[in-house]
Motif scaffolding. Structure first.
Motif, PDB file in Angstrom:
ATOM      1  N   UNK A  83     -29.601  -4.062  -7.170  1.00 48.88           N
ATOM      2  CA  UNK A  83     -28.068  -4.131  -5.990  1.00 48.88           C
ATOM      3  C   UNK A  83     -26.627  -2.812  -6.954  1.00 48.88           C
ATOM      4  N   UNK A  84     -26.879  -2.806  -8.155  1.00 50.29           N
ATOM      5  CA  UNK A  84     -25.818  -1.712  -8.600  1.00 50.29           C
ATOM      6  C   UNK A  84     -26.804  -0.269  -8.720  1.00 50.29           C
ATOM      7  N   UNK A  85     -27.947  -0.349  -8.320  1.00 49.08           N
ATOM      8  CA  UNK A  85     -28.241   0.773  -7.352  1.00 49.08           C
ATOM      9  C   UNK A  85     -27.874   0.694  -6.100  1.00 49.08           C
TER      10      UNK A  85
ATOM     11  N   UNK B 119     -33.276  -7.988 -12.727  1.00 48.89           N
ATOM     12  CA  UNK B 119     -33.935  -6.523 -11.523  1.00 48.89           C
ATOM     13  C   UNK B 119     -32.793  -6.394 -10.457  1.00 48.89           C
ATOM     14  N   UNK B 120     -32.123  -8.194 -10.144  1.00 48.28           N
ATOM     15  CA  UNK B 120     -31.154  -7.994  -8.750  1.00 48.28           C
ATOM     16  C   UNK B 120     -30.312  -7.466  -9.316  1.00 48.28           C
ATOM     17  N   UNK B 121     -29.218  -7.716 -10.388  1.00 46.84           N
ATOM     18  CA  UNK B 121     -28.040  -6.838 -10.613  1.00 46.84           C
ATOM     19  C   UNK B 121     -28.581  -5.571 -11.021  1.00 46.84           C
TER      20      UNK B 121
ATOM     21  N   UNK C  28     -39.735  -4.250  -1.453  1.00 49.15           N
ATOM     22  CA  UNK C  28     -39.383  -5.197  -0.664  1.00 49.15           C
ATOM     23  C   UNK C  28     -37.957  -5.711  -1.666  1.00 49.15           C
ATOM     24  N   UNK C  29     -37.019  -5.568  -1.064  1.00 51.49           N
ATOM     25  CA  UNK C  29     -35.937  -5.741  -0.269  1.00 51.49           C
ATOM     26  C   UNK C  29     -35.596  -7.418  -1.073  1.00 51.49           C
ATOM     27  N   UNK C  30     -35.676  -8.212  -0.845  1.00 50.85           N
ATOM     28  CA  UNK C  30     -36.264  -9.568  -1.516  1.00 50.85           C
ATOM     29  C   UNK C  30     -34.908 -10.070  -2.488  1.00 50.85           C
ATOM     30  N   UNK C  31     -35.401  -8.761  -3.553  1.00 47.54           N
ATOM     31  CA  UNK C  31     -34.772  -8.707  -4.307  1.00 47.54           C
ATOM     32  C   UNK C  31     -33.378  -8.937  -5.083  1.00 47.54           C
ATOM     33  N   UNK C  32     -32.910  -7.969  -3.495  1.00 46.17           N
ATOM     34  CA  UNK C  32     -31.490  -8.108  -3.454  1.00 46.17           C
ATOM     35  C   UNK C  32     -30.983  -9.019  -2.909  1.00 46.17           C
TER      36      UNK C  32
END
Length: 528
Positions: free
Chosen positions: A432-434, A427-429, A23-27
């Motif tokens: 995105x960092x990964x 979690x979003x940060x 689920x890439x909505x977290x990005x």
């Protein structure tokens, strides 16, 4: 079992898909999808705004907020709205709007097309100001000559021992006329203060890029942010600066604001400043980018300019001292009941909401009143007739609908990370960092060390990092980590790999990885 048989077993392992699609909505940092802008607030202006939006191939959102900002600024300090006869407070006609969009979203042409008639009004005032300056210079020379004659008479009276004559009125230097400035593009608080001193109705501060403005309030002198906080309220303001001859008194520090900002710059512009409510004053528009399309009919700038000139022509009331004062419009009885019911519901905000969104919602009482005042006056400017002396239930209902169905959802979309619980923001940060660093190996302990810790400042504590990892779903997917005694005196850790498709959408073989067997081709997680 030796390393070689284990390695052979891993290579012969059957491919199995144990991972669901990520689920890439977290990005997206929890940003909500855009919502359509309600038309009710704009009344008969809506078809005109649709034509302007079509002319720039942009959603009507940008045209709508630009129109509201311009209309509010032209009314400014000349009108206020009071919710109840028993209320001790009233709201001025000041609104702040931010248009969010990528550089290719064409938001600037859209804002320009709606604000261009303001420049025509400004030019008219500039021409009139030239005439006023000529008259001022003549009166000033007359005053100088009158003062010179009076000074001679004073000297003669002193020489003769007589009472000196009083200075005649014509000997007093006249006040230099100020120029009407309906719109300003960029100005320091000192420069804008001088403009406002000559423009008691206020002005529109138009910025093509809001990010630089939001991060530069105290760049030149302290107090810049305080000035802008007051500029939303329209209260009197005094500027004291060493480079000024004396205190600069501003009777109505009221400035409407309109500008654009890119999504990539939202976080720095909105979250890096103090939590003083300044950001919460903005009403946002962030529609999806619209594809290019040739307009089927031209917009009517003449009609738009006519509306603006009608609003600019509104006059002042006169107070007991003979000075200009705002006309205060009450709500009708039905409108007051409607506003009261809405305000009670608005106050019942979920306590779990973010501080930024709470602050935003707290400003919406005033925003609904201001929007309803603008809607009432726009309707009058379009349809003519007698100037309104109260704000109707229709205008209040339209303003409340606009705030509930558009302003609030758009605020949640814009605030993104800030409108979410801390674990989701972290979690979003982290996600995105990964992606940004292209990590293939992730170790929880290493994330709390350099160079990662500077990029993840809110996750230096184990509890915060654990919560972010859990929200990403990595703990449940990895299961428990097993420790294996490989050589008797040394413990090795096995972790389960996180497939590449979590990062890039591919579907590699899912297999365990043992430290020391070599660099994996897929992202994996260790909790050692």
């Amino acid at each position: 079992m030796s390393v070689s048989p284990l390695h052979t077993s891993f290579e012969k392992a059957e491919d199995r898909t144990v991972w669901s699609a990520p689920d890439k909505s977290i990005l997206d940092a929890g940003r909500r999808p855009p919502v359509p802008m309600p038309a009710g607030l704009f009344g008969d202006a809506w078809p005109m705004l649709q034509d302007f939006a079509a002319g720039t191939s942009t959603p009507i959102d940008y045209s709508g907020i630009s129109f509201l900002a311009c209309a509010a600024s032209l009314v400014g300090g000349k009108r206020k709205v009071r919710p109840f006869d028993t209320a001790a407070w009233s709201e001025p006609c000041i609104l702040w709007f931010g248009a969010v969009g990528d550089p290719s979203s064409r938001k600037s042409p859209s804002l320009d097309s709606i604000s261009d008639p303001m420049r025509a009004i400004e030019q008219d005032h500039a021409d009139s100001h030239k005439e006023d300056l000529h008259a001022y210079e003549g009166a000033r020379e007359w005053a100088k000559a009158s003062r010179a004659e009076w000074e001679k008479e004073v000297k003669a009276a002193v020489k003769d021992g007589r009472e000196p004559p009083p200075m005649p009125e014509q000997a007093a230097e006249p006040e230099k006329p100020g120029r009407r400035r309906p719109i300003v593009m960029d100005a320091t608080p000192e420069a804008l203060g001088a403009i406002l001193a000559a423009n008691p109705m206020g002005t529109l501060h138009f910025r093509d890029e809001l990010a630089g403005w939001l991060t530069s309030f105290d760049r030149y002198a302290e107090g810049g942010r305080a000035f802008w906080l007051e500029a939303y309220g329209g209260r009197p303001f005094v500027i004291d600066r060493k480079n000024l001859a004396g205190p600069l008194s501003i009777p109505f520090n009221g400035v409407s604001v309109l500008g654009g900002i890119q999504p990539a710059k939202l976080a720095d512009a909105l979250l890096n400043g103090p939590d003083d409510g300044l950001v919460a004053r903005f009403l946002w528009a962030w529609p999806e980018k619209q594809g290019f399309a040739r307009p089927t009919r031209p917009a009517d700038p003449g009609k738009l300019e006519h509306i603006y000139r009608r609003l600019d022509s509104l006059g002042w009331a006169v107070d007991a001292d003979g000075k200009a004062a705002p006309v205060v419009l009450p709500l009708t009885a039905q409108a007051a009941d409607l506003f009261e019911a809405w305000a009670k519901e608005n106050a019942e905000l979920d306590s779990d909401a973010s501080a930024l969104f709470k602050s935003f919602v707290g400003k919406m009482d005033g925003a609904v009143l201001r929007l309803s005042l603008v809607a009432e006056l726009i309707s009058w400017a379009i349809n003519g007739g007698s100037e309104p002396r109260e704000v109707s239930a229709r205008s209040v209902a339209a303003a409340a609908e606009w705030v509930e169905d558009y302003a609030k959802p758009m605020a949640l979309r814009v605030y993104g990370d800030a409108a979410l619980p801390r674990s989701e923001r972290n979690a979003a940060v982290l996600a995105r960092y990964i992606l940004k660093t292209g990590m293939k190996t992730i170790n929880k302990r290493e994330l709390k060390r350099s160079p990662h810790k500077s990029a993840l400042p809110d996750m230096r504590k184990a509890e915060a990092l654990d919560a972010a990892i859990e929200h990403l779903g990595l703990i449940d997917r990895l299961g428990e980590v097993r420790r294996i005694d490989m050589h008797g005196d040394r413990a090795e850790w096995i972790s389960w790999g996180v497939p590449d498709r979590y990062r890039r959408g591919s579907m590699p073989k899912m297999q365990p990885f043992w430290d020391g067997l070599g660099e994996p081709d897929h992202l994996f997680w260790t909790r050692s």
